[in-house]
Design an enzyme around this catalytic site. Structure first.
Site, short mmCIF file in Angstrom:
data_model
loop_
_atom_site.label_atom_id
_atom_site.label_comp_id
_atom_site.label_asym_id
_atom_site.label_seq_id
_atom_site.Cartn_x
_atom_site.Cartn_y
_atom_site.Cartn_z
N GLU A 290 -6.87 -7.69 15.44
CA GLU A 290 -6.79 -8.12 14.05
C GLU A 290 -5.37 -8.00 13.49
OE1 GLU A 290 -11.27 -6.37 13.13
OE2 GLU A 290 -9.46 -5.25 12.55
N ARG A 293 -0.08 -8.10 9.25
CA ARG A 293 1.33 -8.00 8.94
C ARG A 293 2.20 -8.75 9.95
NH1 ARG A 293 3.59 -3.17 6.71
NH2 ARG A 293 1.75 -2.08 7.50
N ARG A 330 5.16 -2.03 -2.97
CA ARG A 330 5.25 -1.19 -1.78
C ARG A 330 6.36 -0.14 -1.86
NH1 ARG A 330 6.32 -2.96 2.80
NH2 ARG A 330 4.93 -1.63 3.98
N CYS A 361 8.42 -1.45 -17.14
CA CYS A 361 8.75 -0.28 -17.95
C CYS A 361 8.34 0.98 -17.20
CB CYS A 361 8.05 -0.38 -19.30
SG CYS A 361 8.64 0.84 -20.48
N TYR A 390 1.16 -8.14 2.23
CA TYR A 390 0.74 -7.17 1.22
C TYR A 390 1.43 -7.33 -0.13
CZ TYR A 390 -1.45 -5.16 5.28
OH TYR A 390 -2.21 -5.01 6.40
#
EC number: 4.1.1.20
Length: 443
Positions: A290, A293, A330, A361, A390
């Site tokens: 699977e 990425r 990330r 902010c 992602y």
């Protein structure tokens, strides 16, 4: 910045991706903008499929859609002969709406709802990856009510954790995912699954980590899963038809990252399967993996426009862009590292070290620390590489910032695959109760 795939610097000193000048993409689509190198995505898919074909084993390569799930990506995965794994009704719906064949969809997740289970069964998906006893019982019950037979894998934890250059052999009991082989829960789950008349147990699934640069962890996981499979055969008289070894194959984000070629990962896995399942298994199981990425990660680039800056003498210079943790959380979540360049002045020499700040902010909204660039000016375009996995998936509307558009670049053409959110989209689900709307406004 390392140039991936079709990326290159053209005669004007601009970054090109898929034959498209990013300054022209900015003019057409605005920023922030996710740009996907379609040719590189397809190349990665083909690398996995061809490497498994060379092994001679039966296989499925399932694209892990959690990395980047949009209809156009599902269509590419189908065209390239991939299967697909999903983890929610949203990902499943996206795949089905894209026309992805339901029989090649695998449904993951540690807390599938009743609605999701029923939706997936009605769609006639290929397989559920069952994560716990409650799900096993619920799935069996729903399948019985619908009078269908559902194919399943049981997710097991083999006692191996792998990340980057390290792997650890451990009990791995402390995980929200799966049945542990070491404490006997996996064996019990196999027994219970075999008793369910409306469930067809195909085999087991295991996943050992992410962003892995070595093969040792995969080889050890294969050995442990094979040992478990042999015990099941000897004690229960049942042989697994499928062994799913998950994903976790690494990519290069920054200098020092040294992932292996796809073919090296696949050869190590398939060789280990042939070794550890030989001599006792009547047939080598079909192998599923699977990758997510490693299919889309280095094919994605995020383009920003530089806005303000703040120079603190003797400390650092902050340069702010028109995106940030809303389109790439990330760095804030994992301290992830990225490379970047001034995409409109790519050939100019380095003059300063700056830190790239987002516009949210939050003091923690920092994308890159200590980046060497030419003298940065307002209006410059900053391209951050390896944002294909992602980033879009995790994007949010924090501060009610609109999520960016996504374009596929291919052979000089750009195609919008996700439009930029509008301000109307931001308030599209908002409702003001009648009792509040009738209240007088205080002045």
């Amino acid at each position: 910045m390392f140039l991936h795939g079709t990326s290159q610097i053209n005669a004007a000193g601009h970054l090109e991706i898929g034959g498209c000048d990013v300054t022209e993409l900015k003019a057409k689509y605005g920023t922030p903008l996710y740009i996907v190198d379609e040719e590189l995505v397809r190349q990665r898919c083909r690398e996995y499929v061809s490497a498994f074909r060379a092994s001679g084993l039966k296989f499925q390569v399932a694209y892990a859609s959690k990395a980047f799930c949009v209809m156009a990506m599902c269509r590419i995965a189908d065209q390239e002969g991939m299967s697909l794994d999903v983890v929610s009704e949203g990902e499943l719906y996206t795949a089905l709406q894209a026309g992805f064949p339901a029989e090649r969809i695998h449904f993951h997740g540690n807390n599938k709802t009743l609605d999701e289970i029923e939706m997936a069964i009605d769609a006639k998906i290929g397989c559920f990856v069952v994560d716990n006893l409650i799900e096993l019982q619920l799935l069996g019950s729903v399948a019985a009510e619908k009078n269908v037979r559902v194919q399943i894998l049981l997710r097991v934890t083999p006692g191996v954790e792998a990340h980057t250059h390290e792997y650890i052999s451990t009990g791995q009991i402390d995980s929200k995912f799966g049945f542990d082989i070491g404490n006997g829960s996996a064996f019990e789950a196999v027994q219970l699954a075999m008793e369910q008349s409306h469930l067809e147990l195909l085999g087991v699934h295991s996943h050992i980590g992410s962003q892995i640069f070595e093969v040792d962890g995969f080889e050890l996981a294969v050995q442990k899963v094979a040992d478990f499979a042999r015990r099941i055969d000897q004690e229960l008289g049942f042989q697994f038809k499928v062994v799913n070894l998950g994903g976790g194959f690494g990519i290069r984000y920054v200098e020092g990252d040294t992932p292996l070629e796809v073919a090296q990962y696949v050869k190590a896995i398939t060789d280990a399967v042939k070794t550890h399942f030989s001599g006792w298994s009547s047939e080598t199981p079909e192998i599923w993996v699977e990758p997510g990425r490693s299919i889309v990660g280095d094919a994605g680039t995020t383009l920003y426009t530089v806005g303000t800056s703040k120079d603190i003498p003797g400390v650092r210079k902050y340069v702010a862009v028109d995106g940030g943790m809303t389109d790439n959380p990330r760095p804030a979540l994992y301290e992830s590292k990225y490379e970047a360049m001034l995409a409109n002045r790519a050939n100019e020499p380095v003059e300063e070290t700056v830190s790239i700040a987002g516009k949210c902010c939050e003091s923690g909204d920092m994308l890159i620390w200590d980046l060497e660039l030419p003298k940065v000016e307002r209006g410059d375009l900053l391209a951050v590489s390896c944002t294909g996995a992602y980033n879009y998936s995790m994007a949010s509307n924090y501060n009610r910032i609109r999520r960016p558009a996504v374009v596929f670049a291919h052979q000089g053409n750009s195609d919008l695959v996700v439009r930029r959110e509008t301000l109307q989209d931001i308030i599209g689900n908002d409702m003001i109760p009648e009792r509040i709307s009738k209240e007088p406004v205080l002045k």
